[in-house]
Design a protein around this motif. Structure first.
Motif, PDB file in Angstrom:
ATOM      1  N   SER A   1      -6.915   6.582   5.914  1.00  0.00           N
ATOM      2  CA  SER A   1      -7.185   4.824   4.904  1.00  0.00           C
ATOM      3  C   SER A   1      -5.169   4.743   5.195  1.00  0.00           C
ATOM      4  O   SER A   1      -5.229   3.521   5.787  1.00  0.00           O
ATOM      5  N   LEU A   2      -3.891   5.479   5.499  1.00  0.00           N
ATOM      6  CA  LEU A   2      -3.348   4.740   6.250  1.00  0.00           C
ATOM      7  C   LEU A   2      -3.184   4.433   7.840  1.00  0.00           C
ATOM      8  O   LEU A   2      -2.609   3.166   8.407  1.00  0.00           O
TER       9      LEU A   2
ATOM     10  N   ALA B   1      -2.340   9.202  -3.548  1.00  0.00           N
ATOM     11  CA  ALA B   1      -4.295   9.934  -2.967  1.00  0.00           C
ATOM     12  C   ALA B   1      -3.691  11.403  -1.816  1.00  0.00           C
ATOM     13  O   ALA B   1      -5.264  11.719  -2.398  1.00  0.00           O
ATOM     14  N   TYR B   2      -2.517  11.107  -1.601  1.00  0.00           N
ATOM     15  CA  TYR B   2      -2.621  12.311  -1.025  1.00  0.00           C
ATOM     16  C   TYR B   2      -2.738  13.895  -1.964  1.00  0.00           C
ATOM     17  O   TYR B   2      -3.619  14.496  -2.189  1.00  0.00           O
ATOM     18  N   ARG B   3      -2.296  14.043  -3.256  1.00  0.00           N
ATOM     19  CA  ARG B   3      -1.882  14.127  -4.099  1.00  0.00           C
ATOM     20  C   ARG B   3      -4.012  14.060  -5.145  1.00  0.00           C
ATOM     21  O   ARG B   3      -3.514  15.379  -5.094  1.00  0.00           O
TER      22      ARG B   3
ATOM     23  N   LEU C   1      -5.231  15.250   2.178  1.00  0.00           N
ATOM     24  CA  LEU C   1      -4.767  14.499   2.827  1.00  0.00           C
ATOM     25  C   LEU C   1      -5.311  13.989   4.554  1.00  0.00           C
ATOM     26  O   LEU C   1      -4.962  13.005   4.944  1.00  0.00           O
TER      27      LEU C   1
ATOM     28  N   ASN D   1       0.832  -1.363  -0.027  1.00  0.00           N
ATOM     29  CA  ASN D   1       0.028   0.195  -0.276  1.00  0.00           C
ATOM     30  C   ASN D   1       0.868   1.370  -0.089  1.00  0.00           C
ATOM     31  O   ASN D   1       0.473   2.098  -0.194  1.00  0.00           O
TER      32      ASN D   1
ATOM     33  N   VAL E   1      -8.557   3.555  -3.862  1.00  0.00           N
ATOM     34  CA  VAL E   1      -8.370   4.792  -4.464  1.00  0.00           C
ATOM     35  C   VAL E   1      -8.614   4.874  -5.588  1.00  0.00           C
ATOM     36  O   VAL E   1      -8.743   6.122  -5.894  1.00  0.00           O
TER      37      VAL E   1
ATOM     38  N   TYR F   1       0.223   5.793  -1.522  1.00  0.00           N
ATOM     39  CA  TYR F   1      -0.386   7.402  -0.799  1.00  0.00           C
ATOM     40  C   TYR F   1      -0.138   8.561  -0.997  1.00  0.00           C
ATOM     41  O   TYR F   1      -0.712   9.307  -0.776  1.00  0.00           O
ATOM     42  N   VAL F   2       1.065   8.394  -2.105  1.00  0.00           N
ATOM     43  CA  VAL F   2       1.049  10.063  -2.301  1.00  0.00           C
ATOM     44  C   VAL F   2       0.218   9.713  -3.939  1.00  0.00           C
ATOM     45  O   VAL F   2      -0.550  11.418  -3.966  1.00  0.00           O
TER      46      VAL F   2
ATOM     47  N   GLY G   1      -6.691   2.049   0.867  1.00  0.00           N
ATOM     48  CA  GLY G   1      -5.936   2.472   0.407  1.00  0.00           C
ATOM     49  C   GLY G   1      -5.601   1.432  -1.270  1.00  0.00           C
ATOM     50  O   GLY G   1      -6.599   0.725  -1.025  1.00  0.00           O
TER      51      GLY G   1
ATOM     52  N   THR H   1      -5.721  10.566   2.985  1.00  0.00           N
ATOM     53  CA  THR H   1      -4.953   9.545   3.024  1.00  0.00           C
ATOM     54  C   THR H   1      -4.673   8.958   4.200  1.00  0.00           C
ATOM     55  O   THR H   1      -3.781   7.958   5.034  1.00  0.00           O
TER      56      THR H   1
END
Length: 204
Positions: A86-87, A74-76, A80, A67, A141, A71-72, A137, A83
């Motif tokens: 999800s984390l 998801a953040y973009r 936040l 996963n 996503v 996350y990159v 995630g 992300t």
């Protein structure tokens, strides 16, 4: 209860905690059932299950590692809050799937029943998480991004991804294992397809 798009109501912190917590628990329980009968699944969890069977590492460890790159994205694209939720959810699921076997074992479990139980539990668990702006995630996503950008249902996106994963699994695992696993994936994705509608439920 439906929420009008003209009067959105934000979930409180405690509502998010209970919603995401319930979602993580149901997904963990479903995955424990799945792996107890030696079946597979689709999406990122499916990749983690396959990697776990092939490498000998636990599902929790493989799921967490696979996963990380998502996350990159998801953040973009999703922000936040999404992300971070999800984390946290992925981390908790990784821990729960390691600890559930300590308190729950199955002496007898039919593969078909296990597959359907897995699909129903994880499908409901993911719905709870989606409604509180979280996810497990990974490919989930991507599915949400496609739905939000094009209107193409997230469930159908996940079915397409599952078809590719299971197509590969046919080369690695016995046919009955893959077919029972496919049953569980179909149940899971149909639950999401028929119940996940952002235009009917928009509280975040």
């Amino acid at each position: 209860m439906q929420v009008s798009s003209k009067d959105p109501k934000k979930h409180t912190l405690w509502e998010d905690i209970q919603g995401l917590g319930l979602g993580v628990f149901l997904c963990s329980l479903g995955l424990h059932i799945l792996t107890s009968v030696g079946l597979l699944t689709g999406q990122t969890a499916g990749l983690a299950v396959i990697a776990s069977y092939l490498t000998g590492y636990s599902f929790g460890v493989m799921f967490f590692l696979i996963n990380l790159p998502f996350y990159v994205l998801a953040y973009r694209r999703l922000g936040l809050e999404f992300t971070v939720k999800s984390l946290i959810s992925v981390t908790l699921l990784s821990v729960l799937t390691e600890t559930l076997p300590l308190g729950m074992q199955f002496e007898t479990l039919d593969p078909a029943l296990g597959a359907v139980s897995f699909g129903a539990m994880v499908g409901i668990g993911l719905l709870a998480m989606f409604r509180h702006n979280g996810s497990m995630g990974g490919l989930g996503v991507v599915a949400l991004l496609v739905q939000d950008s094009t209107g193409f249902k997230a469930g159908w996106v996940q079915l397409i991804a599952d078809a590719m994963i299971f197509g590969t699994a046919f080369w690695l695992f016995p046919t009955p294992v893959v077919l029972y696993s496919l049953l569980g994936a179909v149940v899971l994705n149909l639950v999401i397809t028929f119940n996940h509608r952002r235009d009917r439920y928009i509280a975040i």
